[in-house]
Enzyme design. Structure first.
Site: not given
Ligand SMILES: NC(=O)c1ccc[n+]([C@@H]2O[C@H](COP(=O)([O-])OP(=O)(O)OC[C@H]3O[C@@H](n4cnc5c(N)ncnc54)[C@H](OP(=O)(O)O)[C@@H]3O)[C@@H](O)[C@H]2O)c1
Length: 303
Positions: A70, A218, A222
């Site tokens: 990352y 996600f 989503g």
């Molecule tokens: N194992 C794997 O392959 C894998 C893959 C992907 C991710 N991950 C891990 O999983 C974690 C979660 O995934 P993610 O960060 O992609 O997705 P997520 O938590 O599902 O969503 C993040 C997205 O939503 C927005 N967001 C977050 N909180 C919000 C809120 N309260 N209101 C409106 N929008 C909001 C964020 O933008 P803003 O920054 O503008 O809030 C970003 O665009 C990652 O951070 C990572 O550590 C693991």
């Protein structure tokens, strides 16, 4: 909770990753390094995202998910975590993942061979400034056997570099294969109320039966995946959000947490207001009627 206005991460309850106890509402570090997906766009404002990490811990978050891969041109999630939080609180659990790798210019490298996993583990140790990693997930791709890779990580666990092992992006067969080699404390898969792989509802259930944490990624994004949260939200989610006076993102997080006591949330954000909303979602309880309404969105998408 610290006051009537401030909801803290303990509102979501706790779960054990091996001998480590974490609040079920955690934090994902993937959104800290820049706009868009972690490896693209404008690098983040260092002070702002360090503030987000420190605030997360103040709000009781004690489970942070990260990876050495990352990073954007100027920011590394692991370096930001180290800078913001070291010396680390005793109860902080940092989960990282290995398998994928990127070169210094950000280009994706071929998946690590089993003998290359030690280097990836050591890279995380150096960047985080630790002598042992709390939890390391083997991030997999496809249906191939994980035995050689997981066996290599089990050796690093025996050598003391890793405390606990997990899996990411796997199926039930992979979990059984790994469990025959060494204990698995968590499974981290893409999973949300309207976007999840066939088999992942079963896998979530199997994890619960075996006392293994299921950790969706996600959950908010989503189908937006790396690109982030969708601008248009389903009517069902909006209706439930309106009824509770909360946001759609909070409904999505509460829905995942209500899939079982072993489900942990790791929402990712670089936005302090979103962080507070996400932590507060740990106190939201959806009613059976809400859950029925959201159930219709559970269409299965192919892996
Ligand atoms: N194992 C794997 O392959 C894998 C893959 C992907 C991710 N991950 C891990 O999983 C974690 C979660 O995934 P993610 O960060 O992609 O997705 P997520 O938590 O599902 O969503 C993040 C997205 O939503 C927005 N967001 C977050 N909180 C919000 C809120 N309260 N209101 C409106 N929008 C909001 C964020 O933008 P803003 O920054 O503008 O809030 C970003 O665009 C990652 O951070 C990572 O550590 C693991």
């Amino acid at each position: 909770m610290t006051s009537a206005q401030t909801i803290t991460a303990d509102a979501a309850g706790s779960w054990r990753l091996g001998d480590l106890t974490v609040h079920r509402m955690g934090f994902g570090a993937m959104r800290l390094t820049g706009s868009g997906a972690f490896d693209q766009g404008t690098p983040s404002d260092r002070g702002r995202v360090i503030g987000v990490l420190r605030r997360a811990v103040e709000l009781g978050v004690n489970h942070i998910d990260t990876a050495a891969f990352y990073f954007s041109s100027l920011r590394s999630a692991n370096e930001l975590i180290n800078r913001a939080l070291a010396p680390y609180p005793d109860d902080l659990v940092i989960t990282t993942k290995v398998g994928p790798g990127r070169g210094p210019s950000g280009e994706w490298l071929p998946w690590a061979a089993p003998e290359q996993l030690r280097g990836q583990v050591e890279e995380n140790l150096r960047q985080l400034g630790r002598d042992q990693l709390d939890v390391v997930n083997l991030r997999w791709r496809g249906a191939d056997s994980i035995a050689e890779h997981f066996g290599a990580l089990a050796e690093l666990r025996d050598a003391g570099l890793i405390r606990h092992l997990g899996l990411s992006n796997v199926g039930s067969g992979h979990l059984a294969e790994a469990q025959a080699i060494a204990p698995v404390v968590c499974v981290q898969n893409r999973y949300s109320l309207d976007s999840r792989r066939p088999g992942d509802d079963d896998l979530l259930r199997v994890c619960g039966e075996q006392g293994i944490a299921f950790v969706p990624f996600f959950a908010i994004a989503g189908e937006g995946r790396e690109e982030g949260a969708s601008r248009t939200e389903a009517d069902e989610v909006l209706a439930v959000a309106r009824a509770h006076g909360v946001t759609a993102a909070q409904v999505r997080l509460a829905w995942t947490l209500q899939r079982g006591p072993h489900v942990l949330a790791i929402p990712g954000t670089g936005n302090p207001d979103h962080l507070a909303d996400n932590v507060a979602a740990g106190a939201l309880r959806l009613s059976p009627q809400d859950l029925d309404r959201l159930e219709s969105l559970g269409r299965m998408v192919a892996a």
